[in-house]
Design a protein around this motif. Structure first.
Motif, mmCIF file in Angstrom:
data_model
loop_
_atom_site.group_PDB
_atom_site.id
_atom_site.type_symbol
_atom_site.label_atom_id
_atom_site.label_comp_id
_atom_site.label_asym_id
_atom_site.label_seq_id
_atom_site.Cartn_x
_atom_site.Cartn_y
_atom_site.Cartn_z
ATOM 1 N N LEU A 121 0.851 -1.178 0.000
ATOM 2 C CA LEU A 121 0.000 0.000 0.000
ATOM 3 C C LEU A 121 0.891 1.234 0.000
ATOM 4 C CD1 LEU A 121 -2.876 1.124 0.121
ATOM 5 C CD2 LEU A 121 -2.772 0.937 2.609
ATOM 6 N N VAL A 122 0.914 1.936 -1.138
ATOM 7 C CA VAL A 122 1.717 3.154 -1.272
ATOM 8 C C VAL A 122 0.804 4.342 -0.983
ATOM 9 C CG1 VAL A 122 3.197 4.525 -2.780
ATOM 10 C CG2 VAL A 122 3.151 2.027 -2.993
ATOM 11 N N VAL A 123 1.152 5.123 0.040
ATOM 12 C CA VAL A 123 0.251 6.144 0.560
ATOM 13 C C VAL A 123 0.905 7.515 0.538
ATOM 14 C CG1 VAL A 123 -1.022 6.914 2.602
ATOM 15 C CG2 VAL A 123 -0.927 4.485 2.041
ATOM 16 N N ALA A 124 0.142 8.512 0.098
ATOM 17 C CA ALA A 124 0.530 9.911 0.273
ATOM 18 C C ALA A 124 -0.011 10.354 1.634
ATOM 19 C CB ALA A 124 -0.054 10.772 -0.838
ATOM 20 N N SER A 125 0.895 10.769 2.518
ATOM 21 C CA SER A 125 0.503 11.177 3.864
ATOM 22 C C SER A 125 0.934 12.620 4.101
ATOM 23 C CB SER A 125 1.148 10.269 4.913
ATOM 24 O OG SER A 125 2.509 10.630 5.115
ATOM 25 N N GLU A 126 0.568 13.162 5.258
ATOM 26 C CA GLU A 126 0.954 14.542 5.549
ATOM 27 C C GLU A 126 2.453 14.672 5.854
ATOM 28 O OE1 GLU A 126 -0.339 16.401 9.224
ATOM 29 O OE2 GLU A 126 -1.144 14.482 9.903
ATOM 30 N N VAL A 127 3.182 13.562 5.928
ATOM 31 C CA VAL A 127 4.636 13.607 6.110
ATOM 32 C C VAL A 127 5.350 12.940 4.942
ATOM 33 C CG1 VAL A 127 4.619 13.822 8.609
ATOM 34 C CG2 VAL A 127 4.484 11.551 7.585
ATOM 35 N N GLY A 128 4.674 12.893 3.777
ATOM 36 C CA GLY A 128 5.311 12.355 2.583
ATOM 37 C C GLY A 128 4.787 10.976 2.212
ATOM 38 N N ILE A 129 5.502 10.314 1.309
ATOM 39 C CA ILE A 129 5.090 9.009 0.811
ATOM 40 C C ILE A 129 5.478 7.910 1.795
ATOM 41 C CG2 ILE A 129 5.338 7.335 -1.061
ATOM 42 C CD1 ILE A 129 3.834 9.836 -1.859
ATOM 43 N N LYS A 130 4.524 7.018 2.044
ATOM 44 C CA LYS A 130 4.777 5.853 2.903
ATOM 45 C C LYS A 130 4.487 4.581 2.107
ATOM 46 C CE LYS A 130 3.522 7.755 7.445
ATOM 47 N NZ LYS A 130 2.670 7.497 8.628
ATOM 48 N N VAL A 131 5.219 3.537 2.421
ATOM 49 C CA VAL A 131 4.931 2.197 1.879
ATOM 50 C C VAL A 131 4.561 1.323 3.066
ATOM 51 C CG1 VAL A 131 5.809 0.221 0.626
ATOM 52 C CG2 VAL A 131 6.526 2.527 -0.040
ATOM 53 N N ILE A 132 3.321 0.859 3.078
ATOM 54 C CA ILE A 132 2.802 0.082 4.194
ATOM 55 C C ILE A 132 2.610 -1.368 3.745
ATOM 56 C CG2 ILE A 132 0.873 -0.182 5.811
ATOM 57 C CD1 ILE A 132 0.316 2.824 5.466
#
Length: 249
Positions: free
Chosen positions: A234-245
């Motif tokens: 799950l590649v996510v755009a978050s308020e602290v940048g891109i995360k890979v979950i």
């Protein structure tokens, strides 16, 4: 591809996102676009706050603004009609701000859906030229709407509210969850798993078509805004940048 944002900006890429060019922008406007959709290479729609609604028929070379006052509640329509008869200038000014925020435009086959502020859910069978506002099921804002892998509708929004329809929006049932966080967007894999991204690090997962969800809150508590499944992650755009979950399929 296309991307939209503040100052009513519309960006376009022809190389898979390596470079972007501005197709439309209004530097004097404080109103943002919040969602963009293209049904083919030529025809697309961008929507945003205060009823901002633009359409293109030439791949974004030119954009035309539309006002869909049918998306207002009956009381606001009557108010505008009276104002137009009394003061044309005041009417035009009021029209610019009276519509609710349009948070998501979603097309599913021949039907397009619009989700937004003040409980707005509407559908169109001619790609947004005419709209039918659905019966209100919740007074708060909706931020995403999408059809599930099994063909049912999910609408999500403020305070952890999730509504599920088995009848293309004619009737809705509330899906309870253990959070009151704002829910930003829905993500689907190519099987039957549904993920919901929310504020405060909220990540919800459903394996029964959105009937129930399990909660997995990210440790940093930062908002998860949008995402996609890529190579079973799950590649996510978050308020602290891109995360890979890492997710279990």
């Amino acid at each position: 591809g296309w991307a939209v944002g503040h100052n009513a900006i519309i960006l376009h890429t022809q190389d898979g996102g390596l470079s972007w060019k501005i197709q439309s922008e209004n530097k004097k406007s404080e109103i943002p676009f919040l969602s963009v959709d293209f049904k083919n290479e030529k025809t697309g729609i961008a929507v945003g706050s205060y009823g901002l609604f633009y359409r293109t028929e030439d791949g974004g070379i030119t954009w035309q603004q539309e006002f869909h006052l049918s998306l207002l509640i009956a009381e606001d329509i009557e108010y505008l009609d009276e104002l137009k008869q009394e003061d044309e200038a005041a009417y035009l000014s009021e029209r610019e701000r009276i519509l609710p925020h349009f948070n998501r435009f979603y097309q599913d086959g021949r039907t397009a859906y619009l989700a937004g502020e003040l409980g707005l859910i509407a559908k169109s069978n001619d790609y947004g030229k005419n709209w039918q506002r659905l019966e209100e099921i919740y007074e708060g804002s909706f931020y995403d709407i999408h059809r599930t892998q099994k063909g049912n509708l999910l609408a999500v929004g403020l305070r952890g509210n999730i509504f599920r329809s088995l009848s293309s929006g004619d009737d809705w049932q509330h899906s309870p969850v253990e959070t009151t966080a704002l829910l930003n967007s829905l993500v689907f894999d190519n099987k039957e798993t549904i993920y919901l991204l929310g504020n405060n690090g909220v990540l919800l997962k459903s394996i029964d078509d959105g009937l129930t969800f399990t909660l997995n809150t990210q440790a940093d508590g930062k908002a998860l805004l949008a995402g996609a499944i890529f190579k079973e992650q799950l590649v996510v755009a978050s308020e602290v940048g891109i995360k890979v979950i890492q997710v279990t399929q």
